[in-house]
Design an enzyme around this catalytic site. Sequence first.
Site, short mmCIF file in Angstrom:
data_model
loop_
_atom_site.label_atom_id
_atom_site.label_comp_id
_atom_site.label_asym_id
_atom_site.label_seq_id
_atom_site.Cartn_x
_atom_site.Cartn_y
_atom_site.Cartn_z
N SER A 154 0.84 -1.21 0.00
CA SER A 154 0.00 0.00 0.00
C SER A 154 0.87 1.25 0.00
CB SER A 154 -0.89 0.02 1.24
OG SER A 154 -1.56 1.27 1.32
N TYR A 207 -2.07 -1.07 10.51
CA TYR A 207 -2.18 -1.38 9.08
C TYR A 207 -0.88 -1.04 8.35
CZ TYR A 207 -3.70 -1.29 4.21
OH TYR A 207 -3.79 -1.51 2.86
P1 NAP Z 1 -11.74 -5.88 -0.47
O1 NAP Z 1 -12.56 -5.21 -1.51
O2 NAP Z 1 -12.17 -5.78 0.95
O3 NAP Z 1 -11.56 -7.43 -0.83
C1 NAP Z 1 -10.82 -8.23 0.05
C2 NAP Z 1 -10.62 -9.60 -0.55
O4 NAP Z 1 -9.82 -10.38 0.38
C3 NAP Z 1 -11.92 -10.37 -0.74
O5 NAP Z 1 -11.84 -11.08 -1.95
C4 NAP Z 1 -11.95 -11.33 0.45
O6 NAP Z 1 -12.61 -12.55 0.19
C5 NAP Z 1 -10.46 -11.62 0.61
N1 NAP Z 1 -10.15 -12.18 1.91
C6 NAP Z 1 -10.50 -11.67 3.14
N2 NAP Z 1 -10.06 -12.50 4.12
C7 NAP Z 1 -9.46 -13.56 3.49
C8 NAP Z 1 -8.86 -14.74 3.94
N3 NAP Z 1 -8.74 -15.02 5.25
N4 NAP Z 1 -8.39 -15.63 3.02
C9 NAP Z 1 -8.50 -15.37 1.70
N5 NAP Z 1 -9.05 -14.25 1.21
C10 NAP Z 1 -9.54 -13.36 2.09
O7 NAP Z 1 -10.22 -5.34 -0.49
P2 NAP Z 1 -9.49 -4.31 -1.48
O8 NAP Z 1 -9.83 -2.91 -1.09
O9 NAP Z 1 -9.66 -4.74 -2.88
O10 NAP Z 1 -7.95 -4.53 -1.04
C11 NAP Z 1 -7.20 -5.59 -1.57
C12 NAP Z 1 -5.73 -5.45 -1.17
O11 NAP Z 1 -5.24 -4.18 -1.59
C13 NAP Z 1 -5.48 -5.52 0.35
O12 NAP Z 1 -4.26 -6.19 0.58
C14 NAP Z 1 -5.35 -4.05 0.73
O13 NAP Z 1 -4.59 -3.86 1.89
C15 NAP Z 1 -4.66 -3.50 -0.50
N6 NAP Z 1 -4.85 -2.07 -0.70
C16 NAP Z 1 -6.11 -1.56 -0.86
C17 NAP Z 1 -6.26 -0.22 -1.07
C18 NAP Z 1 -7.62 0.40 -1.27
O14 NAP Z 1 -7.73 1.63 -1.17
N7 NAP Z 1 -8.66 -0.38 -1.56
C19 NAP Z 1 -5.13 0.63 -1.14
C20 NAP Z 1 -3.87 0.08 -0.97
C21 NAP Z 1 -3.73 -1.27 -0.76
P3 NAP Z 1 -14.18 -12.77 0.60
O15 NAP Z 1 -14.94 -11.80 -0.30
O16 NAP Z 1 -14.45 -14.20 0.28
O17 NAP Z 1 -14.30 -12.42 2.04
#
Ligand code: NAP
Length: 248
Positions: free
Chosen positions: A141, A154
């Site tokens: 991130s 985080y």
């Molecule tokens: P999201 O929309 O909340 O989706 C999270 C995903 O992780 C879902 O597919 C969920 O599966 C899965 N997951 C949760 N717990 C799990 C587990 N125990 N085992 C396997 N899969 C699991 O998240 P996002 O915003 O796309 O973020 C994805 C990544 O990008 C994360 O690492 C986050 O830290 C990083 N990131 C995000 C942002 C942002 O602004 N969105 C910015 C920087 C970095 P289920 O649906 O089956 O629960």
Amino acid sequence: MSKLKDKVAIVTGASKGIGAGIARRLAADGATVIVNYVSSKDDADKVVADIEAAGGKALAVGADVTNKTEVEWLIRAAIDSFGRLDILVNNSGIYQFAKIEDTTEELYRKQFDLNVLGPLLVTAAATPHMRKGASIINISSFVTRVLPVESAIYTGSKGAIDAITGVLSRELGPKGIRVNAVNPGLIETDGTHTAGVIGSDFQTWNESQTPLGRIGQVQDIAPIVSYLASDDAGWVTGERILGSGGMR
Ligand code: NAP
């Protein structure tokens, strides 16, 4: 485009958000994709159906990446179904900001288990099956550069991922396995909607600090991952690519 033709990829947490976008893009670029989820089977099935409708190949596999036994099933599913593993995207993650005074063991364990232990377990199980030319991409991130207040747990977990990426690029380099990180800025996803980030002051602050003047979309990140997964990035390892519209 078929720059990932004949490659097999696992994307963790690909039922939603950034992971779903990455899975769709890797498949569009020719890879066969394992779409991992933990609870959202319907969402994962929809990602697979979209990929297949577009002429690609994918398989949904449920596995909790913090559970070693389930991680072994996940890797086995790739090998048993497709006979190889070329690309691993450690994307599953969770973010929950809190003031330092509000630190709890639960907040720590939830975020470090999923954001740090998960990628370690999946990478450990995957690497014995990966050969020269394979690529691991860790989704970190921009917080490790921007250091937002009230994000110590985080940001600490993603700082660990940045460091682990560097270590593993050195450890796995001699086997011809590349390890890189992508550090997205704020992205509109299911997760950021659910967490109430979208529409908040944090979004406004991000927009005001971002040279390109907006927050990101999933489609801004997926092509960076596809590049790192491809042979075009064959001389790139141990890097962190900030995908944040210039916010740093
Ligand atoms: P999201 O929309 O909340 O989706 C999270 C995903 O992780 C879902 O597919 C969920 O599966 C899965 N997951 C949760 N717990 C799990 C587990 N125990 N085992 C396997 N899969 C699991 O998240 P996002 O915003 O796309 O973020 C994805 C990544 O990008 C994360 O690492 C986050 O830290 C990083 N990131 C995000 C942002 C942002 O602004 N969105 C910015 C920087 C970095 P289920 O649906 O089956 O629960």
